[in-house]
Design an enzyme around this catalytic site. Structure first.
Site, short mmCIF file in Angstrom:
data_model
loop_
_atom_site.label_atom_id
_atom_site.label_comp_id
_atom_site.label_asym_id
_atom_site.label_seq_id
_atom_site.Cartn_x
_atom_site.Cartn_y
_atom_site.Cartn_z
N HIS A 1 1.32 22.17 -19.50
CA HIS A 1 1.45 21.89 -21.52
C HIS A 1 1.66 23.11 -22.61
O HIS A 1 2.66 22.95 -22.58
CB HIS A 1 0.79 21.03 -22.09
CG HIS A 1 0.73 20.11 -20.64
ND1 HIS A 1 1.74 19.12 -20.24
CD2 HIS A 1 -0.06 18.79 -20.60
CE1 HIS A 1 1.26 18.06 -20.17
NE2 HIS A 1 0.35 17.76 -20.16
N HIS B 1 5.31 15.92 -19.97
CA HIS B 1 5.93 15.32 -20.81
C HIS B 1 5.58 16.09 -22.11
O HIS B 1 6.48 15.23 -22.49
CB HIS B 1 4.93 13.58 -20.82
CG HIS B 1 3.48 14.30 -21.52
ND1 HIS B 1 2.51 14.36 -20.80
CD2 HIS B 1 3.28 14.24 -22.72
CE1 HIS B 1 1.84 15.07 -22.23
NE2 HIS B 1 2.35 14.24 -22.90
N LYS C 1 -11.02 18.77 -26.10
CA LYS C 1 -11.21 17.69 -26.70
C LYS C 1 -11.89 17.69 -27.78
O LYS C 1 -13.08 17.82 -27.67
CB LYS C 1 -11.94 16.80 -25.15
CG LYS C 1 -10.94 17.06 -23.61
CD LYS C 1 -9.71 15.51 -24.30
CE LYS C 1 -9.07 15.84 -23.02
NZ LYS C 1 -7.61 14.55 -23.06
N GLU D 1 1.15 -0.98 -0.17
CA GLU D 1 0.21 0.14 -0.02
C GLU D 1 1.04 1.47 -0.49
O GLU D 1 1.81 1.01 0.40
CB GLU D 1 -1.04 0.18 1.12
CG GLU D 1 -2.09 -0.61 1.04
CD GLU D 1 -2.89 -0.71 0.11
OE1 GLU D 1 -3.35 -0.34 -0.26
OE2 GLU D 1 -2.74 -2.67 -0.43
N PHE D 2 0.46 2.04 -0.47
CA PHE D 2 1.01 3.74 -0.62
C PHE D 2 0.92 4.19 0.72
O PHE D 2 1.85 5.27 0.55
CB PHE D 2 0.45 4.21 -1.80
CG PHE D 2 0.45 3.66 -3.24
CD1 PHE D 2 1.80 3.10 -3.50
CD2 PHE D 2 -0.15 4.38 -3.75
CE1 PHE D 2 1.75 2.25 -5.04
CE2 PHE D 2 -0.08 3.67 -5.40
CZ PHE D 2 0.63 2.52 -5.39
N LYS E 1 9.02 15.73 -25.75
CA LYS E 1 8.69 15.21 -27.29
C LYS E 1 9.97 16.15 -27.91
O LYS E 1 10.36 17.33 -27.01
CB LYS E 1 7.89 16.31 -27.46
CG LYS E 1 6.46 15.60 -26.77
CD LYS E 1 5.19 16.72 -27.68
CE LYS E 1 3.87 15.65 -26.70
NZ LYS E 1 3.03 14.60 -27.55
N ASP F 1 -6.15 20.94 -16.98
CA ASP F 1 -5.36 19.87 -17.19
C ASP F 1 -3.95 20.09 -18.36
O ASP F 1 -3.18 19.20 -18.35
CB ASP F 1 -6.44 18.95 -18.11
CG ASP F 1 -5.62 17.56 -18.13
OD1 ASP F 1 -5.53 17.14 -17.51
OD2 ASP F 1 -6.35 16.32 -19.65
N LYS G 1 2.29 14.90 -13.27
CA LYS G 1 1.56 16.10 -13.26
C LYS G 1 -0.08 15.16 -12.89
O LYS G 1 -0.31 14.33 -13.39
CB LYS G 1 1.21 17.17 -14.37
CG LYS G 1 0.31 16.90 -15.49
CD LYS G 1 0.13 17.71 -16.84
CE LYS G 1 -1.30 17.49 -17.32
NZ LYS G 1 -2.49 16.67 -17.77
C1 BG6 Z 1 -2.45 15.09 -20.36
C2 BG6 Z 1 -3.30 15.14 -20.61
O1 BG6 Z 1 -1.19 15.67 -19.65
O2 BG6 Z 1 -2.01 14.84 -21.42
C3 BG6 Z 1 -4.70 14.74 -21.24
O3 BG6 Z 1 -3.64 15.06 -19.10
C4 BG6 Z 1 -4.17 15.21 -22.34
O4 BG6 Z 1 -5.96 15.10 -20.92
C5 BG6 Z 1 -2.64 14.49 -22.82
O5 BG6 Z 1 -4.87 14.11 -23.28
C6 BG6 Z 1 -2.46 14.96 -24.34
O6 BG6 Z 1 -0.94 14.75 -24.14
P1 BG6 Z 1 -0.65 14.62 -26.00
O7 BG6 Z 1 1.36 14.04 -25.12
O8 BG6 Z 1 -1.16 13.00 -25.85
O9 BG6 Z 1 -0.71 15.39 -27.09
#
Ligand code: BG6
Length: 536
Positions: free
Chosen positions: A287, A225, A379, A129-130, A229, A282, A195
């Site tokens: 991002h 992330h 989305k 468990e964490f 890229k 989000d 995140k």
């Molecule tokens: C994530 C979001 O951090 O990035 C997602 O939580 C989103 O909702 C995603 O779809 C997009 O990342 P990528 O690399 O697929 O453009």
């Protein structure tokens, strides 16, 4: 950030007082890089989607490139009893599926059995468990045999576990560097945090303070992330390695910048998370701000982590705090691409969570004063497209006034991040024929035409850099906080109420109100699905 020193640039006039080593010097693998030092990677959330979809493909790719040390170990921690063999089998099956899936970023084709075996032999599952002491006591015992005492703790778990895991690690003495290794040999202890890093300024500050009470800033690797890229890292190369672009990258020549992260997918079974989060939290202060930072930052003196991060931090600090008037929220309803958001699983039938957010952002510094940065994400939009379009200011029209030319199309440089990788430049030429007419054309560069395709999931560089201790592509505490600070008034609107959420059809370009946001400045969004251009 992986940079290979350009030896052809070395001259005999190198100053002897200051030798700035490239971050990745040393014995090289065939890829021109050295393998990372030996370490144990402890993944909390071993059974989760992130581990399967991103971490394992990335580790496999690093193994294929020979960038992992033979002494590496990977310990997966998760609740639920399980045999290591079963975990390995599971990961192997999903890796094979992703490899064969052309639509996945990890479209490696057939897996290399030798590379997979190399990874598989190093995998070990640990049930725990964490939030219980017992897990961390067991972990401590295991890590005492860790190669060189180097350990990376990767928190691939829901954000509610960030604080308890860090606290347990800290209290168990597992974050102490230079101790706890085999025979007290010492080594690094690093924390990788995914995140969402907080949900607003107050929670991000609280999380930073909590983490920093158990670890030093230099041990903390906050992941966004997008920075993994190649196309995002290339923004600095395009800007600073080209005499065509570098001098015009300023308010005198740039009219406006559009940053888009449009997705065709809906919430994909993440209704619970998304209801709490929404498109703005989000994507915007993380991002999209990271992309903005790469576009807007001043040139650093080197690629040293602190040099790069200092310059980016200045940008987040210079963002003029957004107000309700600077943003537009939308939510998809039933349309050509499918059902509405409120009909998705785990979503309230009267939900007011936004699935689309657009914002007008100003960077109040010398270089960018008066240049609007238009950001949008959503989305279930008409196309999947992450890109940055830099529109240049018009040239004087005077020369063309006595010709049939009515207007000149603005020059636009587009940096394509995903799914297309490359750049394009819109400019004007004379059309063939005896009369002076001007036509807009586009010149494009596609990575695939110049470089071998890499089935890269974007986490390779991040994991590798973390093992090397290169923090360039990770977010510092101050930048996280200034980013949240810039959007705090939108997240916590004062009197005047919440930001209205406008409907848009699933599969469309987004809500009409987002068009109005730009129209009032005399601008328009670049279409997500441009009308087919007829070649004459
Ligand atoms: C994530 C979001 O951090 O990035 C997602 O939580 C989103 O909702 C995603 O779809 C997009 O990342 P990528 O690399 O697929 O453009």
């Amino acid at each position: 950030m992986s940079t290979t020193p350009n030896t052809s640039m070395t001259t005999s006039h190198e100053p002897s007082c200051k030798v700035r080593a490239g971050p990745h010097e040393g014995p090289s693998s065939p890829a021109g890089k050295r393998p990372a030092p030996p370490c144990t990677l402890v993944i909390f959330g071993a059974g989760g989607d992130l581990t399967k979809r991103l971490l394992m493909p990335a580790l496999y790719n690093l193994a294929v490139d020979g960038l992992l040390d033979d002494g590496m170990k990977i310990v997966g921690v998760n609740h639920g009893a399980r045999e290591t063999g079963a975990w390995r089998e599971d990961l192997h099956t999903s890796l094979q599926q992703f490899a064969a899936d052309k639509a996945s970023t990890f479209h490696a084709g057939k897996l290399d059995d030798k590379a997979w075996d190399w990874v598989a032999q190093r995998l070990e599952y640990m049930a725990g468990e964490f939030e219980t002491d017992d897990t961390f006591a067991k972990l401590k015992q295991k890590l005492d045999q860790s190669p060189g005492g180097n350990v990376i703790f990767y928190l691939a778990v829901s954000s509610r576990f960030f604080k308890p895991i860090v606290e347990h690690l800290g209290k168990a003495g597992l974050l102490k560097e230079g101790e706890g290794g085999a025979g007290g040999a010492g080594g690094f202890r690093r924390l990788v945090i995914e995140k969402p890093f907080g949900t607003d300024l107050a929670s991000a500050r609280d999380l930073n303070a909590h983490i920093l009470s158990y670890a030093n800033e230099s041990q903390v690797y906050r992941i966004d992330h997008f920075l993994g890229k190649d196309t995002v890292q290339s923004i600095l190369a395009v800007r600073f390695a080209n005499a065509l672009f570098e001098p015009i990258w300023r308010r005198e020549y740039i009219d406006s910048v559009q940053i888009t992260a449009a997705e065709t997918i809906g919430v994909e079974g993440r209704g619970k998370f998304y209801e709490q989060t929404g498109a703005f939290r989000d994507m915007l202060p993380n991002h999209l701000f990271q992309l903005l930072g790469m576009v807007a930052m001043e040139p650093p003196n080197s690629f040293d982590a602190e040099a790069v991060r200092d310059k980016k931090a200045e940008i987040f600090d210079a963002i003029q705090p957004l107000t309700a008037g600077d943003v537009v929220f939308g939510q998809y309803e039933k349309g050509p691409a499918g059902v509405g958001y409120r009909e998705e699983p785990d979503v309230a039938p009267d939900s007011t969570t936004e699935t689309y957010a657009a914002a007008r952002v100003y960077v109040e510094n010398w270089r960018w004063a008066g240049v609007p940065f238009y950001l949008r994400t959503g989305k279930r939009l008409a196309a999947r497209r992450t890109e940055i379009s830099v529109q240049l200011k018009p040239v004087p029209f005077r020369l063309f006034r006595d010709t049939p030319v009515d207007a000149l199309t603005p020059n636009v440089l587009t940096l394509r991040i995903d799914p297309a990788h490359g750049t394009s430049f819109d400019f004007n030429v004379k059309t063939p024929g005896p009369v002076m007419r001007v036509g807009a054309v586009q010149s494009s560069f596609d990575y695939a035409d110049f470089f071998a395709d890499q089935a890269n999931v974007g986490y390779e560089t991040l994991l590798y850099d973390c093992m090397l201790g290169d923090e360039t592509l990770f977010q510092r505490a101050d930048s996280i906080e200034t980013s949240w600070c810039a959007v705090d008034d939108v997240l916590h609107p004062k009197a005047g109420g919440a930001i209205p959420v406008h409907a848009y059809a699933a599969g469309s370009e987004g809500p009409a109100e987002a068009d109005a946001l730009l129209a009032r400045d005399g601008h328009a969004w670049r279409p997500l699905k441009p009308a087919a251009v007829e070649k004459k």
